[in-house]
Motif scaffolding. Sequence first.
Motif, PDB file in Angstrom:
ATOM      1  N   ALA A 154       0.880  -1.279  -0.135  1.00  0.00           N
ATOM      2  CA  ALA A 154       0.015  -0.032   0.058  1.00  0.00           C
ATOM      3  C   ALA A 154       0.910   1.244   0.284  1.00  0.00           C
ATOM      4  CB  ALA A 154      -0.852   0.205   1.233  1.00  0.00           C
ATOM      5  N   PHE A 155       1.887   1.259   0.651  1.00  0.00           N
ATOM      6  CA  PHE A 155       3.102   2.290   0.700  1.00  0.00           C
ATOM      7  C   PHE A 155       3.535   2.802  -0.557  1.00  0.00           C
ATOM      8  CE2 PHE A 155       7.252   3.820   0.786  1.00  0.00           C
ATOM      9  CZ  PHE A 155       7.279   4.724   1.600  1.00  0.00           C
ATOM     10  N   TYR A 156       3.829   1.558  -1.468  1.00  0.00           N
ATOM     11  CA  TYR A 156       4.482   1.891  -2.859  1.00  0.00           C
ATOM     12  C   TYR A 156       3.268   2.093  -3.726  1.00  0.00           C
ATOM     13  CZ  TYR A 156       9.014   0.582  -1.360  1.00  0.00           C
ATOM     14  OH  TYR A 156      10.585   0.407  -0.624  1.00  0.00           O
ATOM     15  N   PHE A 157       2.109   1.712  -3.311  1.00  0.00           N
ATOM     16  CA  PHE A 157       0.791   1.960  -4.442  1.00  0.00           C
ATOM     17  C   PHE A 157       0.581   3.391  -4.397  1.00  0.00           C
ATOM     18  CE2 PHE A 157      -3.511   2.616  -4.707  1.00  0.00           C
ATOM     19  CZ  PHE A 157      -3.817   2.331  -6.370  1.00  0.00           C
ATOM     20  N   LEU A 158       0.665   4.263  -3.094  1.00  0.00           N
ATOM     21  CA  LEU A 158       0.347   5.521  -2.729  1.00  0.00           C
ATOM     22  C   LEU A 158       1.477   6.346  -3.575  1.00  0.00           C
ATOM     23  CD1 LEU A 158      -1.129   7.764  -1.747  1.00  0.00           C
ATOM     24  CD2 LEU A 158       0.210   7.556   0.208  1.00  0.00           C
ATOM     25  N   ARG A 159       2.780   5.690  -3.606  1.00  0.00           N
ATOM     26  CA  ARG A 159       3.844   6.395  -4.333  1.00  0.00           C
ATOM     27  C   ARG A 159       3.559   6.445  -5.595  1.00  0.00           C
ATOM     28  NH1 ARG A 159      10.086   5.466  -2.629  1.00  0.00           N
ATOM     29  NH2 ARG A 159      10.276   7.122  -0.984  1.00  0.00           N
ATOM     30  N   PHE A 160       3.049   5.444  -6.467  1.00  0.00           N
ATOM     31  CA  PHE A 160       2.735   5.323  -7.716  1.00  0.00           C
ATOM     32  C   PHE A 160       1.706   6.409  -7.913  1.00  0.00           C
ATOM     33  CE2 PHE A 160      -0.217   3.276 -10.853  1.00  0.00           C
ATOM     34  CZ  PHE A 160       0.949   3.108 -11.989  1.00  0.00           C
ATOM     35  N   ILE A 161       0.660   6.378  -7.236  1.00  0.00           N
ATOM     36  CA  ILE A 161      -0.224   7.428  -7.423  1.00  0.00           C
ATOM     37  C   ILE A 161       0.206   8.778  -7.341  1.00  0.00           C
ATOM     38  CG2 ILE A 161      -2.328   8.438  -6.530  1.00  0.00           C
ATOM     39  CD1 ILE A 161      -3.050   5.714  -7.733  1.00  0.00           C
ATOM     40  N   LEU A 162       1.083   9.189  -6.437  1.00  0.00           N
ATOM     41  CA  LEU A 162       1.783  10.456  -6.491  1.00  0.00           C
ATOM     42  C   LEU A 162       2.447  10.737  -7.779  1.00  0.00           C
ATOM     43  CD1 LEU A 162       3.152  10.474  -2.731  1.00  0.00           C
ATOM     44  CD2 LEU A 162       0.986  11.834  -3.626  1.00  0.00           C
ATOM     45  N   GLY A 163       3.355   9.657  -8.136  1.00  0.00           N
ATOM     46  CA  GLY A 163       4.049   9.628  -9.363  1.00  0.00           C
ATOM     47  C   GLY A 163       2.953  10.105 -10.636  1.00  0.00           C
ATOM     48  N   LEU A 164       1.820   9.504 -10.757  1.00  0.00           N
ATOM     49  CA  LEU A 164       1.006   9.751 -11.754  1.00  0.00           C
ATOM     50  C   LEU A 164       0.605  11.200 -11.689  1.00  0.00           C
ATOM     51  CD1 LEU A 164      -1.153   6.422 -11.783  1.00  0.00           C
ATOM     52  CD2 LEU A 164       0.829   7.094 -13.356  1.00  0.00           C
ATOM     53  N   ILE A 165       0.158  11.590 -10.328  1.00  0.00           N
ATOM     54  CA  ILE A 165      -0.271  12.957 -10.400  1.00  0.00           C
ATOM     55  C   ILE A 165       0.759  13.973 -10.864  1.00  0.00           C
ATOM     56  CG2 ILE A 165      -1.003  14.726  -8.557  1.00  0.00           C
ATOM     57  CD1 ILE A 165      -2.224  12.507  -6.828  1.00  0.00           C
ATOM     58  N   SER A 166       2.107  13.740 -10.420  1.00  0.00           N
ATOM     59  CA  SER A 166       3.114  14.458 -10.687  1.00  0.00           C
ATOM     60  C   SER A 166       3.343  14.565 -12.425  1.00  0.00           C
ATOM     61  CB  SER A 166       4.453  14.008 -10.164  1.00  0.00           C
ATOM     62  OG  SER A 166       5.590  14.784 -10.820  1.00  0.00           O
ATOM     63  N   ALA A 167       3.087  13.330 -12.923  1.00  0.00           N
ATOM     64  CA  ALA A 167       3.468  13.176 -14.493  1.00  0.00           C
ATOM     65  C   ALA A 167       2.185  13.791 -15.232  1.00  0.00           C
ATOM     66  CB  ALA A 167       3.432  11.799 -14.627  1.00  0.00           C
ATOM     67  N   SER A 168       1.134  13.878 -14.730  1.00  0.00           N
ATOM     68  CA  SER A 168      -0.214  14.583 -15.168  1.00  0.00           C
ATOM     69  C   SER A 168       0.088  16.255 -15.093  1.00  0.00           C
ATOM     70  CB  SER A 168      -1.429  14.270 -14.638  1.00  0.00           C
ATOM     71  OG  SER A 168      -1.266  14.503 -13.304  1.00  0.00           O
ATOM     72  N   THR A 169       0.666  16.634 -14.066  1.00  0.00           N
ATOM     73  CA  THR A 169       0.937  18.213 -13.910  1.00  0.00           C
ATOM     74  C   THR A 169       1.834  18.610 -14.781  1.00  0.00           C
ATOM     75  OG1 THR A 169       2.167  17.901 -12.066  1.00  0.00           O
ATOM     76  CG2 THR A 169      -0.462  18.110 -11.743  1.00  0.00           C
ATOM     77  N   GLU A 170       3.113  17.979 -14.680  1.00  0.00           N
ATOM     78  CA  GLU A 170       4.310  18.219 -15.456  1.00  0.00           C
ATOM     79  C   GLU A 170       4.054  18.055 -17.024  1.00  0.00           C
ATOM     80  OE1 GLU A 170       7.043  15.736 -13.992  1.00  0.00           O
ATOM     81  OE2 GLU A 170       7.225  16.754 -12.178  1.00  0.00           O
ATOM     82  N   ALA A 171       3.236  16.989 -17.559  1.00  0.00           N
ATOM     83  CA  ALA A 171       2.828  17.004 -18.902  1.00  0.00           C
ATOM     84  C   ALA A 171       1.799  18.004 -19.418  1.00  0.00           C
ATOM     85  CB  ALA A 171       2.000  15.602 -19.111  1.00  0.00           C
ATOM     86  N   ALA A 172       1.056  18.715 -18.470  1.00  0.00           N
ATOM     87  CA  ALA A 172       0.296  19.837 -18.828  1.00  0.00           C
ATOM     88  C   ALA A 172       1.215  20.866 -19.367  1.00  0.00           C
ATOM     89  CB  ALA A 172      -0.748  20.296 -17.616  1.00  0.00           C
ATOM     90  N   LEU A 173       1.978  21.151 -18.295  1.00  0.00           N
ATOM     91  CA  LEU A 173       3.243  22.155 -18.434  1.00  0.00           C
ATOM     92  C   LEU A 173       4.053  21.997 -19.744  1.00  0.00           C
ATOM     93  CD1 LEU A 173       4.675  24.764 -17.326  1.00  0.00           C
ATOM     94  CD2 LEU A 173       6.328  23.046 -15.980  1.00  0.00           C
TER      95      LEU A 173
END
Length: 615
Positions: A154-173
């Motif tokens: 679950a720890f690493y799953f949340l990290r994976f979600i954080l990574g996707l959020i980061s990727a989506s915002t940076e992709a928008a930039l």
Amino acid sequence: MEEVNSSSSDPPVPAAAIASEIDPVPPPNPARKLRKRKNSRVTFSEENLAQIRAESIKDKAARSNPAEGIGWGLAFFALAVARYYSSKSNIIHDCDEVFNYWEPLHFLTCNSGFQTWEYSSEFSLRSYLYLLFHAVFVKPAIWLYGTEEGKVQAFYFLRFILGLISASTEAALVAAVSSTYGRRLASYTLMLLCFTSGCFTASTSFLPSTFSMYTLTLASAAVLYRKPGTAVAVAAFGVLVGWPFSVLAAVPLVMYALVTGEFLKVFLAGFCTSVLTLGISALVDKQFYGKLTSSVFNLVVYNVVGGGDSSLYGVEGPLFYLRNGFNNFNIALILALVFLVLAALKANRYGPLLIVVSPVYLWLSFMSLQPHKEERFLYPIYPLICLAAAAFIEIIPQLMPTPKFYPPNEEPAVVTVGKILRPVTLAVILVLSYSRTTSLLYGYSAPMQVYRQLPAVKESASGNEVQLVCVGAEWHRFPSSFFLPSKSYEVGWLDDGFRGLLPLPFNNTLGGTASAPSYFNKKNEATPWQFVEKEENCKYLVELKLDRPDRIYRGDDSSKWELIWRTPFLDAEASPALHRAFFIPWYWESKNKFGTYRLMKRKEVKAAGYLHEDH
């Protein structure tokens, strides 16, 4: 008038030519003539050529075809791959991430975890709304993977979600940069976002400063897309849910959005978002703290007028962020800082971009003046550092001193050299970034591994004996209770001379999240309650042994402890700064000094079969 003979060999004279004898038409623009006859050997004056080059530079981005740029989907795919790798291998860089976020989250989802004084209802400085956003992902993951061994998944799953959020915002930039300034600048920005060590570190950290990084990046993209209302609303949400002090970094974007957009609509977008967010945050805090309060308001008041003294947790010199910034971005940080001057000189082309990257200079200057400094405080501006550095790399050819005279239709050699310097500069940055990230992962990953070596203990109906894992000087590298394999395990702190206030477990008897334990204080003063009373109660020991002749280590007492697991750990104090900061093949291991991170078990309990040595 003489009659025209239509049967003659001379071609008919166009009407436009006849009219020109009466009202002459000015000659065609030399620039248009050159575009039509690019392959011809036509020579123009140096003045006209200079005009053509200036027009080409000025209008290049405006005339670029958006369909040929980098879209959100492509950028997201590239960034998601990089962020996935970060989610699986990134270490925890700050104990504040563990004790102020992972541990309270563990309490919300597993009913156990450490509490810090900031979460005491007496002070109420931390927002439970921020935790709830993450609990939405962790709770189902624990149910799916299991409440015991599955917690670490679950720890690493949340990290994976954080990574996707980061990727989506940076992709928008990246997509916004591509549509506004062209594919080349977007490509450079994307490469830096994917590979720089700073973005690798910050993107999957469970910290409010990382959350502010997500929202500031998205707000920057909205500014470039000319969506001022969205920019202000997103910035307000990030400040109030994430880190209130990041408001200073968002000020340039908000001011620009108010000036360039419809003021009333933009203002209402930010105002309504702020009121709604503050209201929800207050309701959530009331539910958990047991009283009507606002953690956002409390945190600001405490640090601004409430007598808060961050220097209790350490002070650093004014160059701290420049040194750490160079480690995380190497020469990209230097290029980003220099770009401020170049952008100011070319304000007609880089006006909006200068506004977007201005938080880099404003935030870096402000934070460098504060006595208490931590690397995570710069996380909100990390993607913007990449953007500013990429912009500098793009204009390198324009910075080359061009000769006064050179053949038309031919590019000066110095401009060609400038174009070659672009990929060379990028390559140097990416190689150094890879070297930095590799050094971090190889040198300091032991704490993320050691607790996973604890043997699983199945819970029986009658309950099991407490398996007390004792930690002394290494308390600040504890990766969170998500790494404990069952409810039978507890972690206790041994007195190794630390005199600051350590976290203690949430106490359900006192009220859980609504408790205000008397042993907590805001002066960072240790309390006797924080240490294990009897060391003989320790079943396991986590310890870092360094080459220090004057220090005695508990694990060296072979009559009490036996080794279960060990691995090398970089001794930063005894290693040269360059070699510990960057991984240099064939030199990294020979030049650096290493300690041994180890897991010990008390000899009264047989530990056969658990010995493992990792080289």
